[in-house]
Design an enzyme around this catalytic site. Structure first.
Site, PDB file in Angstrom:
ATOM      1  N   SER A 100      -5.587   1.516   1.313  1.00 43.47           N
ATOM      2  CA  SER A 100      -5.807   1.070   2.682  1.00 43.47           C
ATOM      3  C   SER A 100      -6.532  -0.282   2.733  1.00 43.47           C
ATOM      4  O   SER A 100      -6.040  -1.246   2.136  1.00 43.47           O
ATOM      5  CB  SER A 100      -6.576   2.170   3.437  1.00 43.47           C
ATOM      6  OG  SER A 100      -6.569   1.953   4.824  1.00 43.47           O
ATOM      7  N   ASP A 124       3.708   5.849   7.043  1.00 36.63           N
ATOM      8  CA  ASP A 124       2.271   5.583   7.129  1.00 36.63           C
ATOM      9  C   ASP A 124       1.893   5.186   8.559  1.00 36.63           C
ATOM     10  O   ASP A 124       2.498   4.291   9.147  1.00 36.63           O
ATOM     11  CB  ASP A 124       1.913   4.457   6.152  1.00 36.63           C
ATOM     12  CG  ASP A 124       0.425   4.338   5.883  1.00 36.63           C
ATOM     13  OD1 ASP A 124      -0.378   4.633   6.785  1.00 36.63           O
ATOM     14  OD2 ASP A 124       0.058   3.919   4.766  1.00 36.63           O
ATOM     15  N   HIS A 179      -0.826   8.564   4.552  1.00 37.42           N
ATOM     16  CA  HIS A 179      -1.589   7.347   4.293  1.00 37.42           C
ATOM     17  C   HIS A 179      -2.372   7.571   3.011  1.00 37.42           C
ATOM     18  O   HIS A 179      -3.203   8.467   2.930  1.00 37.42           O
ATOM     19  CB  HIS A 179      -2.541   7.064   5.454  1.00 37.42           C
ATOM     20  CG  HIS A 179      -3.371   5.837   5.280  1.00 37.42           C
ATOM     21  ND1 HIS A 179      -2.807   4.575   5.181  1.00 37.42           N
ATOM     22  CD2 HIS A 179      -4.712   5.666   5.181  1.00 37.42           C
ATOM     23  CE1 HIS A 179      -3.780   3.688   5.045  1.00 37.42           C
ATOM     24  NE2 HIS A 179      -4.934   4.322   5.036  1.00 37.42           N
TER      25      HIS A 179
END
Length: 500
Positions: free
Chosen positions: A213, A437, A466
């Site tokens: 991320s 995602d 994710h």
């Protein structure tokens, strides 16, 4: 993965000292007055964390300049952990890591990730966890916020939006008063510089890296500032560096609406259990109506009053992983019951989300996220700009448009000390991205792939999740990542993996 993310300008001379090159090496660092940081001796000891200590990890504090433009000035510390390579003969070096956020502490991140690493990989690397500056054990930012997070929706009408503007302005004010000028030094560029100091203090020529991320943005910034110090880089669930900041938030609207539809269809197929509707359209309509009901009157559930600003965030968190469908359905069922006047105690997942928002503690409130994001990229300052975007989004993004386009404390922050990093380099890297995602949409991974011209893209097709490697089991993705970390071999072409 639930963890989803007042500055003053540095003097122009100091900013130019560090711009572009990032002091890309120990030799340059010595000339810049940073030698004492690069050659410090670390004091390794027990981490004081049950899981880390039981795993045999050790922890140390790394001294870094508070302001890299003034290396002889005040210092700060960055906490790191180390899981040593299992083989001295095969050992290659160090692998740093970041779990995302921004604002996520990462001392224990590699405990879980290494479970998906092959023995050939764990034998080669000391796995380094890190609490980035301003986070966790690394001189944490604590603005004393009355709420746990700056992230919420603007609500359904102008009055709700104006209340949000007042709140976000107050959050920025509290940070300015509480943290003062030190906030200007909490930034991704400085964290990347800290990583290079860690490399030097550990006596290593290069860094391998794994990030989820926001950690992919940090990793890409490191490769831009220190290309010669970058070894094997894996960026999982990637941020497009061109969209980092307000654009990154806006990009979450559409995929979360799609995820809500996907979840609604799943839930409708289980109406006998959840009683939320027999079709996806019915479940979707009930959920949107629940937001409207929370706008008319906050929903009392347990000790909490769930309003229109928070209820969509209750949906947002579990939508990041299709494996949380049942959790979300259970939470929505409870909220519907509570809105109907029933006495309901929230389930543990819902309780955790609400406690974080409504009952922050110094360990839970996430003002460090604001410090990083607002310290990296300037945001539009006119509330009307956000209001117009929210209004335009309502037709196609009824649940999440007022979140993705909402104003944040960054609009009331002093301008960042430095310009954001332009990522454009040929450093080899492996980018892993799921098509479903909701936090860093698939196009974001494609954007980073285009910016890092030496990279390869691994697509996990038709999966809503994710963070893939170390979080979502997939043989194809795991084999590709492990092969790269083991041999340094990138796939010959971009690769598509399918859910197994």
């Amino acid at each position: 993965m639930k963890r989803v993310t007042a500055l003053l300008a540095v003097a122009a001379a100091g900013a130019s000292l560090l711009a572009g090159t990032g002091l890309a090496g120990a030799e340059t660092a010595q000339r810049g007055g940073l030698d004492r940081f690069y050659h410090q001796r670390l004091d390794w000891k027990a981490c004081g964390d049950k899981a880390l200590d039981e795993a045999g990890a050790q922890c140390a504090d790394v001294k870094v300049p508070l302001n890299y433009a003034q290396p002889h000035g005040r210092t700060s510390t960055v906490a790191i952990s180390r899981l040593k390579a299992t083989s001295t003969e095969q050992r290659r070096g160090i692998m740093l890591s970041n779990p995302g956020g921004p604002g996520g502490p990462g001392l224990d991140m590699m405990l879980g990730v290494r479970e998906k690493m092959t023995a050939d990989v764990t034998s080669r690397y000391d796995l380094i966890g890190m609490d980035p500056r301003g986070i966790g054990r690394s001189a944490p930012v604590d603005c004393g916020w009355p709420v746990g997070t700056m992230l919420r929706t603007a609500g359904l009408d102008r009055a709700a939006f104006e209340a949000t503007v007042r709140l976000e302005a107050d959050l920025a004010r509290r940070c300015a008063v509480t943290e003062g000028a030190d906030l200007r030094h909490i930034s991704t560029r400085n964290t990347a510089r800290d990583m290079d100091v860690i490399r030097g203090a550990l006596g290593e020529p290069k860094i391998s890296y794994f990030g989820w991320s926001y950690g992919t943005y940090l990793g890409s910034v490191f490769t831009q500032l220190f290309p010669q110090r970058s070894d094997r880089i894996v960026l999982d669930s990637a941020v497009d560096p061109k969209r980092y900041g307000v654009g990154m938030m806006q990009d979450m609207g559409e995929p979360n609406e799609a995820a809500l539809d996907d979840w609604a269809n799943w839930t409708a197929a289980r109406d006998a259990e959840y009683h939320l509707g027999t079709t996806g359209e019915q479940v979707r309509a009930l959920t949107e109506d629940l937001i409207r009901r929370a706008a008319r009157q906050p929903i009392r559930i347990g000790d909490y009053q769930v309003d229109q600003h928070v209820l969509p965030m209750v949906l947002f968190n579990p939508l990041a992983d299709a494996r949380q469908n049942a959790t979300l359905a259970g939470s929505v069922r409870q909220l519907v019951d509570a809105a109907d006047g029933k006495v309901v105690q929230p389930n543990p997942a819902l309780e955790g989300d609400l406690r974080f928002v409504y009952k922050p503690t110094p360990d839970m409130q996430n003002s460090g996220q604001a410090a990083v994001m607002c310290g990296d990229v300037a945001a539009p300052r006119d509330p009307e700009w956000y209001w117009r975007n929210i209004q335009r989004s309502r037709a196609t993004q009824p649940a999440f448009g007022s979140f993705a386009n909402n104003i944040l404390p960054c609009s009331f922050w002093a301008r960042p000390a430095e310009e954001p990093t332009t990522v454009r380099n040929p450093v080899p890297a492996l980018i892993v991205q799921a098509t479903g995602d909701t936090r860093t949409p698939y196009g974001s991974g494609v954007g980073l792939h285009q910016a890092m011209t030496g990279s390869r893209l691994v697509t996990l097709q038709d999966v809503r999740v994710h963070a893939v490697f170390g979080n979502y089991p997939n043989t194809c993705a795991e084999n590709t990542v492990n092969t790269y970390f083991r041999d340094g071999t990138l796939p010959a072409t971009d690769t598509t993996c399918h859910d197994d």
